[in-house]
Scaffold this active site. Structure first.
Site, PDB file in Angstrom:
ATOM      1  N   SER A 104       1.581 -11.405  -1.519  1.00  0.00           N
ATOM      2  CA  SER A 104       3.007 -10.922  -1.300  1.00  0.00           C
ATOM      3  C   SER A 104       3.763 -12.139  -0.793  1.00  0.00           C
ATOM      4  CB  SER A 104       2.669  -9.861  -0.141  1.00  0.00           C
ATOM      5  OG  SER A 104       4.192  -9.563   0.344  1.00  0.00           O
TER       6      SER A 104
ATOM      7  N   TYR B  29      -0.384  -8.262   8.517  1.00  0.00           N
ATOM      8  CA  TYR B  29      -0.323  -7.814   7.107  1.00  0.00           C
ATOM      9  C   TYR B  29      -0.017  -9.335   6.176  1.00  0.00           C
ATOM     10  CZ  TYR B  29       1.091  -6.441   2.230  1.00  0.00           C
ATOM     11  OH  TYR B  29       1.107  -6.294   1.030  1.00  0.00           O
TER      12      TYR B  29
HETATM   13  N1  NAP Z   1       3.766  -2.258  -3.018  1.00  0.00           N
HETATM   14  C1  NAP Z   1       4.278  -3.343  -2.605  1.00  0.00           C
HETATM   15  O1  NAP Z   1       5.501  -3.363  -2.382  1.00  0.00           O
HETATM   16  C2  NAP Z   1       3.399  -4.648  -2.571  1.00  0.00           C
HETATM   17  C3  NAP Z   1       4.022  -5.752  -2.087  1.00  0.00           C
HETATM   18  C4  NAP Z   1       3.348  -7.084  -2.436  1.00  0.00           C
HETATM   19  C5  NAP Z   1       1.810  -6.747  -2.529  1.00  0.00           C
HETATM   20  N2  NAP Z   1       1.183  -5.953  -2.493  1.00  0.00           N
HETATM   21  C6  NAP Z   1      -0.192  -5.948  -2.704  1.00  0.00           C
HETATM   22  O2  NAP Z   1      -0.404  -5.117  -3.738  1.00  0.00           O
HETATM   23  C7  NAP Z   1      -1.949  -4.613  -3.752  1.00  0.00           C
HETATM   24  C8  NAP Z   1      -1.922  -3.318  -4.573  1.00  0.00           C
HETATM   25  O3  NAP Z   1      -1.270  -2.386  -3.571  1.00  0.00           O
HETATM   26  P1  NAP Z   1      -0.332  -1.144  -4.112  1.00  0.00           P
HETATM   27  O4  NAP Z   1       1.168  -1.586  -3.910  1.00  0.00           O
HETATM   28  O5  NAP Z   1      -0.635  -1.207  -5.647  1.00  0.00           O
HETATM   29  O6  NAP Z   1      -0.770  -0.071  -3.495  1.00  0.00           O
HETATM   30  P2  NAP Z   1      -1.286   1.527  -3.654  1.00  0.00           P
HETATM   31  O7  NAP Z   1      -0.890   2.187  -4.626  1.00  0.00           O
HETATM   32  O8  NAP Z   1      -1.847   1.892  -2.198  1.00  0.00           O
HETATM   33  O9  NAP Z   1      -2.951   1.160  -4.294  1.00  0.00           O
HETATM   34  C9  NAP Z   1      -3.861   0.399  -3.368  1.00  0.00           C
HETATM   35  C10 NAP Z   1      -5.213   0.328  -4.075  1.00  0.00           C
HETATM   36  O10 NAP Z   1      -6.246  -0.164  -3.375  1.00  0.00           O
HETATM   37  C11 NAP Z   1      -7.304   0.764  -3.128  1.00  0.00           C
HETATM   38  N3  NAP Z   1      -7.888   0.671  -2.064  1.00  0.00           N
HETATM   39  C12 NAP Z   1      -7.472   0.909  -0.588  1.00  0.00           C
HETATM   40  N4  NAP Z   1      -8.203   0.802   0.224  1.00  0.00           N
HETATM   41  C13 NAP Z   1      -9.429   0.578  -0.492  1.00  0.00           C
HETATM   42  C14 NAP Z   1     -10.939   0.303  -0.126  1.00  0.00           C
HETATM   43  N5  NAP Z   1     -11.039   0.370   1.445  1.00  0.00           N
HETATM   44  N6  NAP Z   1     -11.626  -0.365  -0.867  1.00  0.00           N
HETATM   45  C15 NAP Z   1     -11.471  -0.172  -2.231  1.00  0.00           C
HETATM   46  N7  NAP Z   1     -10.437  -0.115  -2.611  1.00  0.00           N
HETATM   47  C16 NAP Z   1      -9.267   0.439  -1.851  1.00  0.00           C
HETATM   48  C17 NAP Z   1      -6.806   2.032  -3.460  1.00  0.00           C
HETATM   49  O11 NAP Z   1      -7.762   2.963  -4.213  1.00  0.00           O
HETATM   50  P3  NAP Z   1      -8.717   3.978  -3.280  1.00  0.00           P
HETATM   51  O12 NAP Z   1      -7.710   4.745  -2.379  1.00  0.00           O
HETATM   52  O13 NAP Z   1      -8.942   4.832  -4.453  1.00  0.00           O
HETATM   53  O14 NAP Z   1      -9.719   3.132  -2.705  1.00  0.00           O
HETATM   54  C18 NAP Z   1      -5.536   1.998  -4.715  1.00  0.00           C
HETATM   55  O15 NAP Z   1      -6.331   1.768  -5.875  1.00  0.00           O
HETATM   56  C19 NAP Z   1      -2.099  -5.000  -2.365  1.00  0.00           C
HETATM   57  O16 NAP Z   1      -2.960  -5.908  -2.076  1.00  0.00           O
HETATM   58  C20 NAP Z   1      -0.910  -4.948  -1.614  1.00  0.00           C
HETATM   59  O17 NAP Z   1      -0.831  -5.580  -0.540  1.00  0.00           O
HETATM   60  C21 NAP Z   1       2.153  -4.413  -2.794  1.00  0.00           C
END
Ligand code: NAP
Length: 267
Positions: free
Chosen positions: A143, A156
């Site tokens: 991130s 985080y």
């Molecule tokens: N969105 C942003 O603004 C942003 C910015 C920078 C970085 N990121 C990073 O991008 C990545 C993806 O996030 P996203 O934004 O796409 O969020 P999201 O829509 O909440 O997706 C998160 C994914 O992680 C899975 N997950 C959560 N807890 C888990 C666990 N204990 N075991 C296995 N899988 C798990 C969830 O699936 P299940 O619930 O089915 O397990 C879901 O598929 C993360 O690493 C986040 O830190 C996001």
């Protein structure tokens, strides 16, 4: 069932929603078979069926809670044993509930287990396995807060600094191995991440929030261009070069026999 794809199989963690689901879709479009990993198997299966129908690739789902050590080892074993896997996208992660001083330490422990411990284990397993084969690729989702910890929840941000450092170090060790490594540093991206942590993106400036498919398309373009660090919204790459150059300039001064003279100590 289709033949084994030429691109191989991409293992995408956290592919039941958001960035991981968008990667799954784009990688299927590039001809990868998929191994989709997350806890919600219904969502994985639904996405898998859609991608198989749309792209003619083979999709398998693997239910795993990556904050659980036994489940991480199950996925790690697959990474080490399955010769079809040529790409791993370490994407699963959770965000903070708020500022560090208001957050719940048990929740933050779970965050470290998922965002750090599982990523470490799976990235190293992939690096060791792919290096031995002389090919493969590792994409780690960090991130932009890795660069700006002062403005966001510290735990985080630190998990994402960990992912960035791990990726930079792996890239250095894997330099002549035939294995590609990339750290993706998204800014705010429209997914479920804030809602899952009990918040919302609604109060944030929409000009700062990228659409998830734009984010993943830019990240994959950066991957194709051989970028080690991809910041999808960064137009002026000389800024990143300058930050890296400043870090490099510090290098010769970071470990010396004598303390700096301003401390007035030492011989
Ligand atoms: N969105 C942003 O603004 C942003 C910015 C920078 C970085 N990121 C990073 O991008 C990545 C993806 O996030 P996203 O934004 O796409 O969020 P999201 O829509 O909440 O997706 C998160 C994914 O992680 C899975 N997950 C959560 N807890 C888990 C666990 N204990 N075991 C296995 N899988 C798990 C969830 O699936 P299940 O619930 O089915 O397990 C879901 O598929 C993360 O690493 C986040 O830190 C996001």
């Amino acid at each position: 069932m289709s033949e084994i794809s030429k691109a191989g199989t991409a293992l995408v963690t956290g592919s039941s929603s958001g960035i991981g689901a968008a990667y799954a879709e784009r990688l299927a479009g590039r001809g990868y078979d998929l191994l989709l990993v997350a806890r919600n198997e219904d969502r994985l299966k639904e996405l898998g069926a859609k991608l198989e129908a749309a792209h003619g690739v083979k999709v398998e789902t693997l239910k795993a809670d990556l904050s659980d050590a036994a489940d991480v080892r199950k996925v790690e074993k697959r990474v080490r044993d399955d010769e079809a896997i040529t790409l791993i996208v370490n994407n699963a992660g959770i965000g903070p509930k708020g500022k560090l001083l208001d957050d719940d330490v048990d929740y933050l422990d779970d965050m470290i287990a998922l965002n750090v411990v599982s990523v470490n284990r799976l990235a190293i397993a992939a690096a060791q396995t792919f290096a031995a084969r002389g090919r493969g690729a590792i994409i780690n989702i960090a991130s932009v807060v890795a660069f700006i910890p002062e403005v966001f929840n510290g735990t985080y941000s630190a998990t994402k600094s960990f992912v960035l450092s791990l990726t930079q170090s792996l890239a250095s060790e894997l330099k002549d191995s035939g294995v590609k490594v990339q750290a993706v540093l998204p800014g705010l991206t429209r997914t479920e991440i804030f809602d899952r942590a009990g918040g919302s993106m609604d109060h944030l400036d929409p000009e700062m929030i990228m659409d998830v498919t734009d984010m993943v398309d830019a990240a994959l373009a950066g991957f194709d261009q051989g970028e080690l660090i991809t910041i999808p919204s960064l137009s002026d790459t000389t800024l990143l070069d300058a930050a890296n150059a400043a870090r490099g300039a510090l290098g010769p001064h970071l470990s010396l026999r004598k303390p700096a003279s301003r401390y007035g100590v030492g011989a």
